[in-house]
Design a protein around this motif. Sequence first.
Motif, PDB file in Angstrom:
ATOM      1  N   ASP A 129      -3.784   2.810   2.326  1.00 35.14           N
ATOM      2  CA  ASP A 129      -2.743   1.985   1.704  1.00 35.14           C
ATOM      3  C   ASP A 129      -2.339   0.833   2.617  1.00 35.14           C
ATOM      4  N   ASN A 130      -2.247   1.101   3.896  1.00 37.23           N
ATOM      5  CA  ASN A 130      -1.885   0.051   4.838  1.00 37.23           C
ATOM      6  C   ASN A 130      -2.971  -1.023   4.906  1.00 37.23           C
ATOM      7  N   VAL A 131      -4.220  -0.602   4.930  1.00 33.25           N
ATOM      8  CA  VAL A 131      -5.328  -1.564   4.944  1.00 33.25           C
ATOM      9  C   VAL A 131      -5.280  -2.433   3.685  1.00 33.25           C
ATOM     10  N   ILE A 132      -5.060  -1.800   2.559  1.00 32.44           N
ATOM     11  CA  ILE A 132      -5.018  -2.526   1.281  1.00 32.44           C
ATOM     12  C   ILE A 132      -3.875  -3.528   1.257  1.00 32.44           C
ATOM     13  N   LEU A 133      -2.722  -3.141   1.782  1.00 29.06           N
ATOM     14  CA  LEU A 133      -1.572  -4.043   1.811  1.00 29.06           C
ATOM     15  C   LEU A 133      -1.763  -5.219   2.766  1.00 29.06           C
ATOM     16  N   ILE A 151     -12.600   1.651   1.207  1.00 25.74           N
ATOM     17  CA  ILE A 151     -11.171   1.923   1.438  1.00 25.74           C
ATOM     18  C   ILE A 151     -10.423   1.931   0.101  1.00 25.74           C
ATOM     19  N   LEU A 152     -10.751   0.983  -0.769  1.00 26.06           N
ATOM     20  CA  LEU A 152     -10.120   0.936  -2.095  1.00 26.06           C
ATOM     21  C   LEU A 152     -10.387   2.235  -2.867  1.00 26.06           C
ATOM     22  N   GLU A 153     -11.623   2.708  -2.807  1.00 23.18           N
ATOM     23  CA  GLU A 153     -11.972   3.955  -3.494  1.00 23.18           C
ATOM     24  C   GLU A 153     -11.275   5.152  -2.848  1.00 23.18           C
ATOM     25  N   LEU A 154     -11.320   5.211  -1.537  1.00 25.95           N
ATOM     26  CA  LEU A 154     -10.768   6.349  -0.809  1.00 25.95           C
ATOM     27  C   LEU A 154      -9.261   6.482  -1.015  1.00 25.95           C
ATOM     28  N   ALA A 155      -8.582   5.376  -1.200  1.00 25.39           N
ATOM     29  CA  ALA A 155      -7.127   5.386  -1.352  1.00 25.39           C
ATOM     30  C   ALA A 155      -6.666   6.133  -2.604  1.00 25.39           C
ATOM     31  N   PHE A 215      -0.082   9.737   8.749  1.00 29.73           N
ATOM     32  CA  PHE A 215       0.518  10.810   7.971  1.00 29.73           C
ATOM     33  C   PHE A 215       2.043  10.689   7.992  1.00 29.73           C
ATOM     34  N   ASN A 216       2.611  10.527   9.184  1.00 31.11           N
ATOM     35  CA  ASN A 216       4.064  10.413   9.307  1.00 31.11           C
ATOM     36  C   ASN A 216       4.595   9.175   8.596  1.00 31.11           C
ATOM     37  N   LYS A 217       3.841   8.090   8.656  1.00 34.86           N
ATOM     38  CA  LYS A 217       4.260   6.881   7.942  1.00 34.86           C
ATOM     39  C   LYS A 217       4.273   7.142   6.434  1.00 34.86           C
ATOM     40  N   GLY A 218       3.231   7.785   5.945  1.00 34.34           N
ATOM     41  CA  GLY A 218       3.176   8.113   4.517  1.00 34.34           C
ATOM     42  C   GLY A 218       4.294   9.050   4.105  1.00 34.34           C
ATOM     43  N   LYS A 219       4.584  10.007   4.968  1.00 27.91           N
ATOM     44  CA  LYS A 219       5.661  10.958   4.695  1.00 27.91           C
ATOM     45  C   LYS A 219       7.010  10.245   4.645  1.00 27.91           C
ATOM     46  N   SER A 220       7.225   9.332   5.581  1.00 27.14           N
ATOM     47  CA  SER A 220       8.505   8.621   5.617  1.00 27.14           C
ATOM     48  C   SER A 220       8.662   7.658   4.433  1.00 27.14           C
ATOM     49  N   GLN A 221       7.537   7.221   3.888  1.00 25.30           N
ATOM     50  CA  GLN A 221       7.579   6.319   2.742  1.00 25.30           C
ATOM     51  C   GLN A 221       7.358   7.050   1.418  1.00 25.30           C
ATOM     52  N   ASN A 222       7.346   8.381   1.504  1.00 23.90           N
ATOM     53  CA  ASN A 222       7.137   9.220   0.323  1.00 23.90           C
ATOM     54  C   ASN A 222       5.863   8.876  -0.430  1.00 23.90           C
ATOM     55  N   ILE A 223       4.791   8.597   0.305  1.00 25.51           N
ATOM     56  CA  ILE A 223       3.523   8.339  -0.373  1.00 25.51           C
ATOM     57  C   ILE A 223       2.511   9.460  -0.147  1.00 25.51           C
ATOM     58  N   ILE A 224       2.967  10.552   0.451  1.00 26.54           N
ATOM     59  CA  ILE A 224       2.103  11.708   0.578  1.00 26.54           C
ATOM     60  C   ILE A 224       1.935  12.278  -0.833  1.00 26.54           C
ATOM     61  N   ARG A 225       0.682  12.427  -1.228  1.00 29.66           N
ATOM     62  CA  ARG A 225       0.389  12.859  -2.592  1.00 29.66           C
ATOM     63  C   ARG A 225       0.041  14.331  -2.608  1.00 29.66           C
TER      64      ARG A 225
END
Length: 184
Positions: free
Chosen positions: A37-41, A50-54, A170-180
């Motif tokens: 997600d960070n790479v895409i942004l 990366i687009l597929e993996l996201a 992982f922690n960044k995703g967790k803090s941004q509530n993007i952990i799926r």
Amino acid sequence: MSQPDYLLLLNKPAAERLYLMLQSGLICHDHYIPFCDNVILDEATPPGWILELATVTDTPDALTIIGKYVWSEPFIQFEASVDFYIACLFLRYQQCQISWETFLKLAGRYSDAYQEGRYDCSYYYGMLNALEDCDYDLRCEKNQVQEIDRQFATVISSARELYNDFVLWFNKGKSQNIIRQSHV
């Protein structure tokens, strides 16, 4: 919170390490999706893989996506892949995700399947036999752990460093509530 430089991870050798970390179970989608997600942004034209993996949470599908990129033209030779995989297993052992017996079995199977690496499968299976022969004595396990830690110190350090980068993602995703949620 500082984040790792994702540009260092967009080449084939680093993607192969990502593949091995995922294949070994050291990381999961909760680690690589925030990275993607960070790479895409941040990138005007993010790499297709990366687009597929996201968008993928299923490990076999993620391995297929990464693998298609890693083993596509132009082909390159990767170094110490088996040793890196075994280092990832060792990190899982250190985190109490797997037992020492499981580490030895998985390391033996993997080194047998790929026929490369610092040691062949008999090294790990020999340790497993010794562990069984001493009835899983903790001193025997401790000595074996120390031996692996010594023999693989450099590659374990390399795996730990890359793993720590993915922990930050992982922690960044967790803090941004993007952990799926996994579909597993």
